[in-house]
Design a protein around this motif. Structure first.
Motif, PDB file in Angstrom:
ATOM      1  N   MET A   1       0.838  -1.176   0.000  1.00  0.00           N
ATOM      2  CA  MET A   1       0.000   0.000   0.000  1.00  0.00           C
ATOM      3  C   MET A   1       0.888   1.246   0.000  1.00  0.00           C
ATOM      4  O   MET A   1       1.790   1.367   0.809  1.00  0.00           O
ATOM      5  N   LYS A   2       0.613   2.160  -0.905  1.00  0.00           N
ATOM      6  CA  LYS A   2       1.439   3.355  -1.016  1.00  0.00           C
ATOM      7  C   LYS A   2       1.038   4.374   0.031  1.00  0.00           C
ATOM      8  O   LYS A   2      -0.122   4.596   0.275  1.00  0.00           O
ATOM      9  N   GLY A   3       2.051   4.967   0.610  1.00  0.00           N
ATOM     10  CA  GLY A   3       1.815   6.002   1.599  1.00  0.00           C
ATOM     11  C   GLY A   3       2.831   7.104   1.436  1.00  0.00           C
ATOM     12  O   GLY A   3       3.913   6.873   0.905  1.00  0.00           O
ATOM     13  N   PRO A   4       2.520   8.306   1.902  1.00  0.00           N
ATOM     14  CA  PRO A   4       3.418   9.436   1.700  1.00  0.00           C
ATOM     15  C   PRO A   4       4.762   9.293   2.402  1.00  0.00           C
ATOM     16  O   PRO A   4       5.753   9.817   1.935  1.00  0.00           O
ATOM     17  N   GLY A   5       4.821   8.549   3.500  1.00  0.00           N
ATOM     18  CA  GLY A   5       6.079   8.395   4.219  1.00  0.00           C
ATOM     19  C   GLY A   5       6.821   7.130   3.860  1.00  0.00           C
ATOM     20  O   GLY A   5       7.867   6.830   4.419  1.00  0.00           O
ATOM     21  N   ASN A   6       6.279   6.368   2.920  1.00  0.00           N
ATOM     22  CA  ASN A   6       6.883   5.092   2.556  1.00  0.00           C
ATOM     23  C   ASN A   6       8.163   5.286   1.755  1.00  0.00           C
ATOM     24  O   ASN A   6       8.345   6.286   1.073  1.00  0.00           O
ATOM     25  N   ILE A   7       9.022   4.288   1.834  1.00  0.00           N
ATOM     26  CA  ILE A   7      10.259   4.261   1.073  1.00  0.00           C
ATOM     27  C   ILE A   7       9.942   3.645  -0.289  1.00  0.00           C
ATOM     28  O   ILE A   7       9.389   2.555  -0.363  1.00  0.00           O
ATOM     29  N   SER A   8      10.283   4.341  -1.339  1.00  0.00           N
ATOM     30  CA  SER A   8      10.012   3.871  -2.698  1.00  0.00           C
ATOM     31  C   SER A   8      11.252   3.175  -3.255  1.00  0.00           C
ATOM     32  O   SER A   8      12.340   3.746  -3.266  1.00  0.00           O
ATOM     33  N   ILE A   9      11.049   1.926  -3.703  1.00  0.00           N
ATOM     34  CA  ILE A   9      12.147   1.125  -4.236  1.00  0.00           C
ATOM     35  C   ILE A   9      11.777   0.630  -5.629  1.00  0.00           C
ATOM     36  O   ILE A   9      10.650   0.197  -5.854  1.00  0.00           O
ATOM     37  N   LEU A  10      12.742   0.672  -6.531  1.00  0.00           N
ATOM     38  CA  LEU A  10      12.594   0.070  -7.848  1.00  0.00           C
ATOM     39  C   LEU A  10      13.582  -1.079  -7.947  1.00  0.00           C
ATOM     40  O   LEU A  10      14.775  -0.895  -7.697  1.00  0.00           O
ATOM     41  N   LEU A  11      13.073  -2.269  -8.293  1.00  0.00           N
ATOM     42  CA  LEU A  11      13.941  -3.411  -8.587  1.00  0.00           C
ATOM     43  C   LEU A  11      13.865  -3.679 -10.082  1.00  0.00           C
ATOM     44  O   LEU A  11      12.775  -3.834 -10.631  1.00  0.00           O
ATOM     45  N   VAL A  12      15.026  -3.733 -10.721  1.00  0.00           N
ATOM     46  CA  VAL A  12      15.102  -4.053 -12.146  1.00  0.00           C
ATOM     47  C   VAL A  12      15.732  -5.441 -12.245  1.00  0.00           C
ATOM     48  O   VAL A  12      16.918  -5.613 -11.960  1.00  0.00           O
ATOM     49  N   ASP A  13      14.893  -6.425 -12.603  1.00  0.00           N
ATOM     50  CA  ASP A  13      15.344  -7.819 -12.630  1.00  0.00           C
ATOM     51  C   ASP A  13      14.413  -8.598 -13.546  1.00  0.00           C
ATOM     52  O   ASP A  13      13.194  -8.500 -13.417  1.00  0.00           O
ATOM     53  N   GLU A  32       8.147   0.581   6.038  1.00  0.00           N
ATOM     54  CA  GLU A  32       7.051   0.926   5.122  1.00  0.00           C
ATOM     55  C   GLU A  32       7.665   1.143   3.746  1.00  0.00           C
ATOM     56  O   GLU A  32       8.311   2.160   3.499  1.00  0.00           O
ATOM     57  N   VAL A  33       7.475   0.170   2.865  1.00  0.00           N
ATOM     58  CA  VAL A  33       8.149   0.172   1.576  1.00  0.00           C
ATOM     59  C   VAL A  33       7.145  -0.024   0.434  1.00  0.00           C
ATOM     60  O   VAL A  33       6.243  -0.845   0.535  1.00  0.00           O
ATOM     61  N   ASP A  34       7.316   0.758  -0.629  1.00  0.00           N
ATOM     62  CA  ASP A  34       6.575   0.567  -1.873  1.00  0.00           C
ATOM     63  C   ASP A  34       7.570   0.047  -2.904  1.00  0.00           C
ATOM     64  O   ASP A  34       8.600   0.687  -3.129  1.00  0.00           O
ATOM     65  N   CYS A  35       7.278  -1.106  -3.510  1.00  0.00           N
ATOM     66  CA  CYS A  35       8.169  -1.684  -4.520  1.00  0.00           C
ATOM     67  C   CYS A  35       7.542  -1.598  -5.899  1.00  0.00           C
ATOM     68  O   CYS A  35       6.368  -1.921  -6.072  1.00  0.00           O
ATOM     69  N   TYR A  53       8.119   9.953 -11.241  1.00  0.00           N
ATOM     70  CA  TYR A  53       8.551   8.759 -10.515  1.00  0.00           C
ATOM     71  C   TYR A  53      10.056   8.784 -10.328  1.00  0.00           C
ATOM     72  O   TYR A  53      10.826   8.736 -11.285  1.00  0.00           O
ATOM     73  N   ALA A  54      10.457   8.905  -9.087  1.00  0.00           N
ATOM     74  CA  ALA A  54      11.870   8.868  -8.731  1.00  0.00           C
ATOM     75  C   ALA A  54      11.966   8.126  -7.396  1.00  0.00           C
ATOM     76  O   ALA A  54      11.710   8.698  -6.344  1.00  0.00           O
ATOM     77  N   PRO A  55      12.319   6.843  -7.434  1.00  0.00           N
ATOM     78  CA  PRO A  55      12.390   6.058  -6.204  1.00  0.00           C
ATOM     79  C   PRO A  55      13.507   6.537  -5.288  1.00  0.00           C
ATOM     80  O   PRO A  55      14.450   7.200  -5.726  1.00  0.00           O
ATOM     81  N   HIS A  56      13.381   6.188  -4.023  1.00  0.00           N
ATOM     82  CA  HIS A  56      14.430   6.525  -3.053  1.00  0.00           C
ATOM     83  C   HIS A  56      15.682   5.686  -3.284  1.00  0.00           C
ATOM     84  O   HIS A  56      16.801   6.154  -3.057  1.00  0.00           O
ATOM     85  N   VAL A  57      15.489   4.418  -3.690  1.00  0.00           N
ATOM     86  CA  VAL A  57      16.593   3.479  -3.911  1.00  0.00           C
ATOM     87  C   VAL A  57      16.260   2.613  -5.122  1.00  0.00           C
ATOM     88  O   VAL A  57      15.110   2.219  -5.307  1.00  0.00           O
ATOM     89  N   ILE A  58      17.291   2.303  -5.925  1.00  0.00           N
ATOM     90  CA  ILE A  58      17.123   1.424  -7.082  1.00  0.00           C
ATOM     91  C   ILE A  58      18.062   0.232  -6.918  1.00  0.00           C
ATOM     92  O   ILE A  58      19.237   0.396  -6.567  1.00  0.00           O
ATOM     93  N   PHE A  59      17.526  -0.966  -7.158  1.00  0.00           N
ATOM     94  CA  PHE A  59      18.320  -2.192  -7.173  1.00  0.00           C
ATOM     95  C   PHE A  59      18.298  -2.729  -8.600  1.00  0.00           C
ATOM     96  O   PHE A  59      17.240  -2.773  -9.225  1.00  0.00           O
TER      97      PHE A  59
END
Length: 134
Positions: A1-13, A32-35, A53-59
């Motif tokens: 579930m997306k939330g304003p304080g959640n950590i946004s992560i993108l996984l490219v795999d 609290e993470v959005d993937c 769309y700009a995630p906090h972290v990209i894997f």
């Protein structure tokens, strides 16, 4: 579930099983993470190019079709909007030459895919806790 304080992560795999393991492990961190997922570098660039769309972290996995992980990493580090986003290589291949090349291209770190879920969880928590606060 997306939330304003959640950590946004993108996984490219390109491996759907690895995406599922990643998601389950990240959810198990208690954070609290959005993937979001992309199956290759081209799809990732399209997703990152859409709107704000700009995630906090990209894997990024290294071995993928169309555009491999190192090619994607180089592209991301050329984008002024994403240049400072932490990018971690996430791969089964951890040969010294590959890790060194990824770091030269601007990777923030390298995580080896492992079947040890506890180890993965600890590494994800470390990465998430190090991310820049937006």
């Amino acid at each position: 579930m997306k939330g304003p304080g959640n950590i946004s992560i993108l996984l490219v795999d390109d491996d759907v099983d690895d995406q599922e393991i990643f998601l389950l492990t990240v959810r198990d961190t208690g954070k609290e993470v959005d993937c979001e997922f992309a199956c290759d570098g081209i799809q990732a660039l399209q997703k990152l190019g859409e709107g704000a769309y700009a995630p906090h972290v990209i894997f990024i996995d290294i071995n993928m079709p169309k555009m491999n992980g190192m090619e994607l990493l180089a592209e991301l580090k050329q984008d002024p909007r994403l240049r400072e986003t932490p990018v971690y290589m996430y791969s089964t291949s951890d040969q010294k030459e590959i890790v060194t090349r990824c770091m030269e291209l601007g990777a923030s770190g390298f995580m080896k895919k492992t079947p040890d879920i506890d180890e993965l969880r600890r590494e994800f928590i470390q990465v998430i806790d190090k991310r820049p606060v937006s």
